[in-house]
Design a protein around this motif. Structure first.
Motif, short mmCIF file in Angstrom:
data_model
loop_
_atom_site.label_atom_id
_atom_site.label_comp_id
_atom_site.label_asym_id
_atom_site.label_seq_id
_atom_site.Cartn_x
_atom_site.Cartn_y
_atom_site.Cartn_z
N VAL A 22 0.84 -1.20 0.00
CA VAL A 22 0.00 0.00 0.00
C VAL A 22 0.87 1.25 0.00
O VAL A 22 0.58 2.23 -0.70
CB VAL A 22 -0.96 -0.02 1.21
CG1 VAL A 22 -1.66 1.32 1.37
CG2 VAL A 22 -1.98 -1.14 1.05
N LEU A 23 1.96 1.23 0.76
CA LEU A 23 2.88 2.36 0.79
C LEU A 23 3.48 2.62 -0.59
O LEU A 23 3.59 3.78 -1.01
CB LEU A 23 4.00 2.09 1.81
CG LEU A 23 5.11 3.12 1.91
CD1 LEU A 23 4.56 4.40 2.53
CD2 LEU A 23 6.27 2.59 2.71
N GLN A 25 2.12 1.93 -3.47
CA GLN A 25 1.07 2.45 -4.34
C GLN A 25 0.76 3.92 -4.06
O GLN A 25 0.50 4.68 -4.98
CB GLN A 25 -0.22 1.64 -4.16
CG GLN A 25 -0.16 0.25 -4.72
CD GLN A 25 -0.13 0.27 -6.23
OE1 GLN A 25 -0.82 1.06 -6.86
NE2 GLN A 25 0.68 -0.59 -6.81
N ARG A 26 0.79 4.32 -2.82
CA ARG A 26 0.35 5.66 -2.43
C ARG A 26 1.45 6.72 -2.47
O ARG A 26 1.15 7.90 -2.38
CB ARG A 26 -0.24 5.63 -1.02
CG ARG A 26 -1.37 4.67 -0.87
CD ARG A 26 -2.65 5.40 -0.65
NE ARG A 26 -3.72 4.42 -0.45
CZ ARG A 26 -4.85 4.47 -1.09
NH1 ARG A 26 -5.07 5.43 -1.95
NH2 ARG A 26 -5.77 3.57 -0.87
N SER A 27 2.70 6.32 -2.56
CA SER A 27 3.79 7.28 -2.45
C SER A 27 4.48 7.52 -3.79
O SER A 27 4.28 6.78 -4.75
CB SER A 27 4.81 6.80 -1.43
OG SER A 27 5.38 5.59 -1.88
N ALA A 28 5.29 8.55 -3.81
CA ALA A 28 6.02 8.92 -5.02
C ALA A 28 7.52 8.77 -4.81
O ALA A 28 8.29 9.70 -5.00
CB ALA A 28 5.67 10.35 -5.42
N LYS A 34 11.36 2.00 -4.73
CA LYS A 34 10.20 1.13 -4.91
C LYS A 34 10.62 -0.32 -5.10
O LYS A 34 10.00 -1.23 -4.56
CB LYS A 34 9.35 1.59 -6.09
CG LYS A 34 8.54 2.82 -5.79
CD LYS A 34 7.64 3.16 -6.96
CE LYS A 34 6.83 4.40 -6.68
NZ LYS A 34 5.92 4.72 -7.78
#
Length: 64
Positions: A22-23, A25-28, A34
């Motif tokens: 989830v982290l 997916q939600r972060s840039a 990644k």
């Protein structure tokens, strides 16, 4: 059927793996970060699966 410490570790590993996914997916984050998180999540997922397989085999042997 009770909870053993190994099953608790397996559940916590699975939860950590999901949270890392989830982290990601939600972060840039940068791509290399990644990839590192994906590897880390995969390790936690593998730990969870291995522990659950070992427990299932032990239960099957105990039934016999």
């Amino acid at each position: 059927m009770g909870f053993s410490p190994r099953l608790i570790v397996a559940d916590v590993s699975l939860i950590i793996s999901i949270l890392i996914a989830v982290l990601i997916q939600r972060s840039a984050f940068a791509d290399n970060v990644k990839v590192g998180f994906i590897i880390l999540a995969g390790i936690f997922l593998l730990i969870s699966v291995v522990i659950n397989v070992i427990e299932a085999n032990q239960r099957r042997k105990d039934k016999k």
